[in-house]
Design a protein around this motif. Structure first.
Motif, short mmCIF file in Angstrom:
data_model
loop_
_atom_site.label_atom_id
_atom_site.label_comp_id
_atom_site.label_asym_id
_atom_site.label_seq_id
_atom_site.Cartn_x
_atom_site.Cartn_y
_atom_site.Cartn_z
N ASN A 1 0.82 -1.22 0.00
CA ASN A 1 0.00 0.00 0.00
C ASN A 1 0.85 1.27 0.00
OD1 ASN A 1 -2.15 -1.79 0.16
ND2 ASN A 1 -2.42 -1.50 2.35
N VAL A 2 1.91 1.27 -0.80
CA VAL A 2 2.81 2.43 -0.83
C VAL A 2 2.13 3.60 -1.54
CG1 VAL A 2 5.02 3.30 -1.69
CG2 VAL A 2 4.87 0.99 -0.74
N THR A 3 2.18 4.76 -0.90
CA THR A 3 1.64 5.98 -1.48
C THR A 3 2.73 7.05 -1.46
OG1 THR A 3 0.84 6.80 0.65
CG2 THR A 3 -0.70 5.49 -0.67
N LYS A 4 2.62 8.00 -2.36
CA LYS A 4 3.56 9.12 -2.36
C LYS A 4 2.85 10.35 -2.86
CE LYS A 4 3.96 7.84 -6.80
NZ LYS A 4 2.86 7.03 -7.31
N THR A 5 3.19 11.49 -2.25
CA THR A 5 2.63 12.77 -2.64
C THR A 5 3.76 13.78 -2.65
OG1 THR A 5 0.59 12.21 -1.49
CG2 THR A 5 0.89 14.50 -2.10
N GLY A 6 3.96 14.45 -3.77
CA GLY A 6 5.00 15.47 -3.86
C GLY A 6 4.42 16.84 -3.61
N GLY A 7 5.16 17.66 -2.91
CA GLY A 7 4.75 19.04 -2.64
C GLY A 7 5.93 19.96 -2.84
N ALA A 8 5.81 21.20 -2.40
CA ALA A 8 6.90 22.17 -2.53
C ALA A 8 8.01 21.81 -1.55
CB ALA A 8 6.39 23.57 -2.25
N ALA B 1 11.62 -3.47 3.77
CA ALA B 1 11.40 -3.91 5.15
C ALA B 1 12.68 -4.57 5.66
CB ALA B 1 10.24 -4.90 5.21
N ALA B 2 12.96 -4.43 6.95
CA ALA B 2 14.18 -5.01 7.52
C ALA B 2 13.87 -5.68 8.86
CB ALA B 2 15.24 -3.93 7.72
N ASN B 3 14.68 -6.70 9.18
CA ASN B 3 14.56 -7.33 10.49
C ASN B 3 15.65 -6.79 11.41
OD1 ASN B 3 16.98 -8.76 10.04
ND2 ASN B 3 15.95 -10.64 9.44
N ALA B 4 15.70 -7.26 12.64
CA ALA B 4 16.64 -6.74 13.63
C ALA B 4 18.09 -7.01 13.26
CB ALA B 4 16.32 -7.32 15.01
N SER B 5 18.34 -7.99 12.39
CA SER B 5 19.70 -8.30 11.95
C SER B 5 20.10 -7.47 10.74
CB SER B 5 19.82 -9.79 11.60
OG SER B 5 19.62 -10.58 12.75
N GLY B 6 19.19 -6.62 10.24
CA GLY B 6 19.48 -5.80 9.08
C GLY B 6 19.24 -6.48 7.75
N VAL B 7 18.65 -7.68 7.78
CA VAL B 7 18.33 -8.38 6.53
C VAL B 7 17.08 -7.73 5.94
CG1 VAL B 7 17.68 -10.60 5.51
CG2 VAL B 7 19.36 -10.52 7.37
N GLU B 8 17.17 -7.34 4.66
CA GLU B 8 16.09 -6.59 4.03
C GLU B 8 15.28 -7.44 3.06
OE1 GLU B 8 17.66 -2.06 3.71
OE2 GLU B 8 18.40 -3.43 2.19
N SER B 9 14.04 -7.03 2.89
CA SER B 9 13.15 -7.63 1.89
C SER B 9 13.50 -7.08 0.52
CB SER B 9 11.70 -7.28 2.21
OG SER B 9 11.46 -5.90 1.95
N ALA B 10 12.78 -7.56 -0.48
CA ALA B 10 12.86 -6.93 -1.79
C ALA B 10 12.35 -5.50 -1.65
CB ALA B 10 12.01 -7.71 -2.78
N SER B 11 12.76 -4.63 -2.56
CA SER B 11 12.35 -3.24 -2.46
C SER B 11 11.02 -2.99 -3.19
CB SER B 11 13.43 -2.32 -3.02
OG SER B 11 13.64 -2.60 -4.38
N VAL B 12 10.33 -1.96 -2.74
CA VAL B 12 9.15 -1.45 -3.41
C VAL B 12 9.51 -0.04 -3.87
CG1 VAL B 12 6.72 -0.81 -3.17
CG2 VAL B 12 7.61 -2.84 -1.98
N ALA B 13 9.41 0.18 -5.18
CA ALA B 13 9.86 1.46 -5.75
C ALA B 13 8.68 2.41 -5.95
CB ALA B 13 10.54 1.20 -7.10
N THR B 14 8.98 3.70 -5.89
CA THR B 14 7.99 4.73 -6.17
C THR B 14 8.71 5.96 -6.71
OG1 THR B 14 6.10 5.94 -5.32
CG2 THR B 14 7.96 5.69 -3.82
#
Length: 102
Positions: free
Chosen positions: A16-23, A86-99
């Motif tokens: 459910n990634v959302t993004k809004t650009g402003g000034a 997303a990351a766990n406590a060991s710093g292992v990350e999930s795949a990325s979600v781009a926007t």
């Protein structure tokens, strides 16, 4: 020699990634994964659509299965690309979600 990783399992991806650009700002929103080992979302930004050279701008800590957000401010006019992992406590990350935000 590599050190052992306490938790080698990546959490699920953010959704459910959302993004809004402003000034001068970009507001990002997402839902953290329903993964027991999720602890944070790592947010990277770049001015080109290349994650490999993107800069980590924020680590947003929070619980699993929760809506979260981050406002990136002080930006010059232009287009910005973001990747959230997303990351766990060991710093292992999930795949990325781009926007992308203007």
């Amino acid at each position: 020699m590599d050190s052992p990783v306490a938790d080698p399992t990546a959490p699920g991806v953010v959704t459910n990634v959302t993004k809004t650009g402003g000034a001068g700002t970009v507001d990002l929103g997402w839902k953290s994964p329903n993964s027991a080992n999720y602890v944070a979302a790592n947010i990277r930004r770049n001015t080109v659509n290349t994650e490999g050279s993107a800069v980590l701008v924020r680590t947003e800590y929070g619980p699993p299965s929760t809506n979260d957000s981050y406002q990136d401010g002080g930006l010059a006019a232009g287009t910005y690309y973001y990747w959230i992992r997303a990351a766990n406590a060991s710093g292992v990350e999930s795949a990325s979600v781009a926007t992308r935000a203007r």
